[in-house]
Design an enzyme around this catalytic site. Structure first.
Site, PDB file in Angstrom:
ATOM      1  N   TRP A 101     138.784 172.889  49.792  1.00  0.00           N
ATOM      2  CA  TRP A 101     137.528 173.062  50.532  1.00  0.00           C
ATOM      3  C   TRP A 101     136.338 173.189  49.602  1.00  0.00           C
ATOM      4  CZ3 TRP A 101     137.489 171.185  55.045  1.00  0.00           C
ATOM      5  CH2 TRP A 101     138.656 171.192  55.820  1.00  0.00           C
ATOM      6  N   ASP A 172     131.405 180.082  51.062  1.00  0.00           N
ATOM      7  CA  ASP A 172     132.130 179.601  52.243  1.00  0.00           C
ATOM      8  C   ASP A 172     133.143 180.681  52.595  1.00  0.00           C
ATOM      9  OD1 ASP A 172     133.809 178.467  54.099  1.00  0.00           O
ATOM     10  OD2 ASP A 172     134.209 176.644  52.940  1.00  0.00           O
ATOM     11  N   LYS A 196     138.673 181.045  62.729  1.00  0.00           N
ATOM     12  CA  LYS A 196     139.719 181.790  62.046  1.00  0.00           C
ATOM     13  C   LYS A 196     139.620 183.289  62.382  1.00  0.00           C
ATOM     14  CE  LYS A 196     139.409 178.129  58.704  1.00  0.00           C
ATOM     15  NZ  LYS A 196     140.675 177.400  58.778  1.00  0.00           N
TER      16      LYS A 196
END
Lengths: 358, 358
Positions: A101, A172, A196
């Site tokens: 990511w 992030d 999440k």
């Protein structure tokens, strides 16, 4: 059979929140209208989004000079929005490559015409450790340094943040927002997709220090931080339902004791699993202990067929979505805030049993 | 008291769809997981998004050479995405200015550095008529012509599309997609936010002719049509719940008889209201009859205080969200697919009664 959903995201949500959504789905607060039907300009929703912002500010201790925005487009959207809004001076960002990511953030910035320097990478270690920032970081060269605070796929988590001095840090935090305590002031900007720890997929939270915002050029309005701040995230129609659901999750989190209590529980759940894995003769977790995530635990036997057999057997026991990310293989248990300790215990019991009968 | 929600969007959804969402919220298809928790890579959701695309293709008769995409960011996102993806050759678009949402498309294209020519505007008529394209349209000059097919605020609707010859037509169909029959092949691209006729806010449908797509530069991945087409709208985590809800609405639409039946009903509902308004001595609709929308009906008394009194009285009768857009004033009734004829009848009865006792 009790079902535990170990998916990496979209992921388990608190059962009482699902129940409340179900109960009030036909008529929100007695209005005769569903949350799926109410206007984003109406009083009901105004209260919902104001509460959600206030609760998030309280839970994370977000200082007043930071804006809280509810946007669309997920982390992928923010990989674009962050450089478009923030990389105005040098048009150059730095990335610590801690996994897939982080690499996506780097690639997206380049795609949009910005310069992106990967200052450190642990790719050759298969991302089983975290990269360290070369110190001192050259100042007045980068608009910001990007890190992926928790690496969902690889199972690593920054406990100690890199020292970027006056260069803003962009985090992030998609997979451990509200699951681990951070000091918001250590960041210039934080973002997180909801799916999440915050709620259902479809809304993205952005927390950004207002002095970093300015007259960004050629930014789509849907990604413009300054515009969203000025309009309190209501420039255009927001994802009403997703914000409502996030709001309920935030109220649940407050009732549970907030971020510190969540972190304590997540440490307990993950420690239970790590302790089992570290003594197991069948399974192992490849991550350096100091860098291990408390929300995402990859593990494997070393034999792909056996890993697949474990996933199948676990599914039959109501332990769902344990298959590891295709790039890592093996298994992965995501232990977000909504996963009870009983879920981690059931998983360890199952793995222990599987190992014994193997 | 029966509640009718005349909001312009987010708007009323079919009651059986709300009921089904409520029923299966705790456990989708017996999985033990809520639709709010299931993975977008799982079999359940794969079937949901495939069905949604197939049903939309069937309902609108979308040819195979058009891609169907599920994106985030609403119409505002598409005001940016359309030029970014499609205005590659001339970097110049044309706009027919039929109201505020068309003007927004023009402004967003300019904001992003494209040239945008407003070829005709009915702003001086307060948008009570539709603008006509100067004919013939100069070819090989514009990447596309943008129209807002139905003007939610002003209450106008294109029945006859402008003849753009080989220049593609881009249609913002947010407020009458599936409510009025159009020939998809008349458009190069169509987009629609979900929150009027498709479902809850949070997902945006894009229908685009594949031969218009190419190697667009500097487009955020979250807005990249070619990437979304290649990945079947699953490049990143999609708004799972919103797509699921849209899928249920599409199945409901098919059961009701599809777009032609919806158009018939919408014509009947709106005609009932227009007929009343046109004979009323208290209320009037300012739009030229040939250009009137079948989904959005603005009307007023000419006295702002009286308009407000009507809204208040209507609310007390369960007729909600009739306040007109702040730029137009007065009242507005949105009569999307989910609004039953009984809702339009109740509104006309109420207005008639109000008028008699006024």
């Amino acid at each position: 059979m009790t079902i535990y959903n170990f998916a990496a995201g979209p992921a388990m949500m608190p059962a009482p929140v699902i129940k409340q959504i179900q109960d009030e789905l036909p008529s929100l607060h007695g209005s005769g209208m569903s949350i799926l039907e109410v206007s984003h300009r109406g009083q009901d929703f105004e209260k919902i989004i104001e509460d959600a912002e206030a609760d998030l500010r309280e839970l994370m201790a977000i200082p007043d000079d930071y804006a809280v925005l509810f946007m669309q487009g997920g982390g992928t959207g923010q990989f674009a929005a962050a450089p478009m809004n923030l990389a105005r001076q040098f048009k150059r960002i730095a990335v610590l490559d801690s996994g897939q990511w982080a690499a996506r953030a780097d690639a997206e910035a380049r795609r949009l015409g910005f310069t992106s320097d990967v200052l450190a990478s642990t790719k050759t270690d298969r991302y089983t450790t975290l990269p360290a920032l070369p110190e001192p970081l050259p100042q007045d060269q980068y608009d910001y340094v990007h890190i992926c605070v928790n690496n969902t796929i690889e199972g690593t988590m920054f406990r100690q943040l890199p020292a970027t001095e006056t260069t803003p840090l962009v985090g992030d935090m998609s997979s451990n927002i509200l699951a681990q305590r951070y000091n918001v002031r250590d960041f210039g900007m934080i973002f997180a997709g909801a799916q999440k720890n915050l709620g259902p997929a479809g809304v993205t939270v952005v927390i950004v220090r207002r002095d970093l915002l300015g007259d960004a050029k050629h930014v789509p309005s849907a990604f413009d931080y300054q515009l969203f701040d000025a309009k309190h995230s209501l420039y255009n129609t927001p994802p009403v339902f997703a914000i409502y659901a996030v709001g309920l999750v935030l109220k649940w989190l407050k009732e549970q004791g907030g971020v510190d209590e969540m972190q304590r529980r997540n440490e307990a759940k993950s420690q239970l699993l790590y302790d089992y894995l570290d003594q197991s003769r069948l399974f192992f977790n490849p991550v350096k202990p100091a860098d291990r995530s408390i929300t995402n635990v990859p593990f494997m036997t070393g034999d792909a067929d056996l890993d697949a057999a474990v996933v199948t057997a676990a599914t039959a026991h109501g332990l769902l979505n344990l298959k590891g990310h295709r790039s890592v293989g093996g298994l992965r248990a995501s232990l977000y805030n909504a996963m009870p300790l009983a879920g981690a215990e059931a998983l360890v019991d199952f793995l222990n049993d599987f190992e014994k009968h193997h």
